[in-house]
Scaffold this motif. Structure first.
Motif, mmCIF file in Angstrom:
data_model
loop_
_atom_site.group_PDB
_atom_site.id
_atom_site.type_symbol
_atom_site.label_atom_id
_atom_site.label_comp_id
_atom_site.label_asym_id
_atom_site.label_seq_id
_atom_site.Cartn_x
_atom_site.Cartn_y
_atom_site.Cartn_z
ATOM 1 N N SER A 11 0.853 -1.183 0.000
ATOM 2 C CA SER A 11 0.000 0.000 0.000
ATOM 3 C C SER A 11 0.892 1.237 0.000
ATOM 4 O O SER A 11 2.108 1.135 0.180
ATOM 5 C CB SER A 11 -0.903 -0.010 1.236
ATOM 6 N N LEU A 12 0.298 2.393 -0.167
ATOM 7 C CA LEU A 12 1.084 3.636 -0.145
ATOM 8 C C LEU A 12 1.855 3.813 1.154
ATOM 9 O O LEU A 12 2.923 4.418 1.170
ATOM 10 C CB LEU A 12 0.167 4.848 -0.336
ATOM 11 N N ASP A 13 1.314 3.295 2.255
ATOM 12 C CA ASP A 13 2.010 3.426 3.531
ATOM 13 C C ASP A 13 2.898 2.216 3.839
ATOM 14 O O ASP A 13 3.310 2.009 4.968
ATOM 15 C CB ASP A 13 1.044 3.725 4.675
ATOM 16 N N VAL A 139 -4.201 3.529 1.431
ATOM 17 C CA VAL A 139 -3.535 3.684 2.715
ATOM 18 C C VAL A 139 -4.285 2.811 3.712
ATOM 19 O O VAL A 139 -5.497 2.968 3.893
ATOM 20 C CB VAL A 139 -3.523 5.159 3.184
ATOM 21 N N GLY A 141 -3.043 2.126 7.033
ATOM 22 C CA GLY A 141 -2.900 2.660 8.382
ATOM 23 C C GLY A 141 -2.399 1.679 9.413
ATOM 24 O O GLY A 141 -1.939 2.076 10.475
ATOM 25 N N ARG A 142 -2.484 0.397 9.123
ATOM 26 C CA ARG A 142 -1.972 -0.621 10.056
ATOM 27 C C ARG A 142 -1.630 -1.869 9.255
ATOM 28 O O ARG A 142 -2.059 -2.038 8.126
ATOM 29 C CB ARG A 142 -3.004 -0.953 11.118
ATOM 30 N N ARG A 145 4.568 -3.767 7.725
ATOM 31 C CA ARG A 145 5.187 -2.917 6.715
ATOM 32 C C ARG A 145 6.501 -3.534 6.250
ATOM 33 O O ARG A 145 7.252 -4.080 7.044
ATOM 34 C CB ARG A 145 5.420 -1.518 7.279
#
Length: 177
Positions: A11-13, A139, A141-142, A145
């Protein structure tokens, strides 16, 4: 020496895995890229979780992509005892050393699909020659990563490509002095 290519959906994050599965938007432009990537590879490198998901699906799938996926040798990072099926071989307890040995063998590139924890280990050890991130316009958010466990990883941008529906393919290599 055969290169090791890591390819990840993120994802973007930077999330590659979240406990409630997210579906990345699919675009027809993604298909040719994934096909070319698979057909250029000489073997697959997988973590146990990805191996189990793939082994449950691909042996019964049909078509040229499935045929190639099933035919490729697979090397699996796993600590579970027991034989593996689906043309797979378990790596030993020193996974980085085994991957280095695989890289020194002749053949096409080693392709690591998903398998984020394994990817992080190999990135940390400097064994990855190319990192391909398919970045989705989302995004979360959790979630896990891709770079959470890496403190310092200088990279060089090798290429960018828009795949459609906002998905960007970012290709990086290790930074060279």
């Amino acid at each position: 020496m055969r290169p090791l290519i890591v390819t990840e959906f993120v994802s973007l994050d930077g999330v590659y895995e979240e406990h409630s599965p997210w579906r990345a938007p699919y675009d027809p432009d993604d298909g040719p890229f994934k096909r070319d990537e698979l057909f250029a590879s000489g073997a697959l490198l997988l973590g146990r979780t990805t191996y189990e998901a793939f082994a449950a699906y691909w042996p019964t799938a049909t078509g040229a992509f499935a045929d190639r996926m099933n035919a490729l040798p697979k090397y699996v990072a796993t600590s579970r005892p027991g034989p593996l099926g689906w043309n797979a071989t378990a790596l030993g307890p020193d996974v980085p050393a085994d991957v280095q040995a695989l890289k020194s063998q002749p053949g096409g590139p080693l392709l690591l699909y998903g398998s984020g924890t394994l990817a992080q280990t190999l990135l940390r050890r400097g064994l990855v020659d190319e990192l391909r991130l398919m970045v989705f316009p989302l995004v979360l958010g959790r979630g896990k990563r891709i770079f959470d466990t890496l403190e310092h990883l200088p990279l060089t941008l090798l290429a960018t490509r828009a795949l459609g529906t906002g998905v960007l393919l970012l290709t990086y290599g290790p930074a060279r002095p």
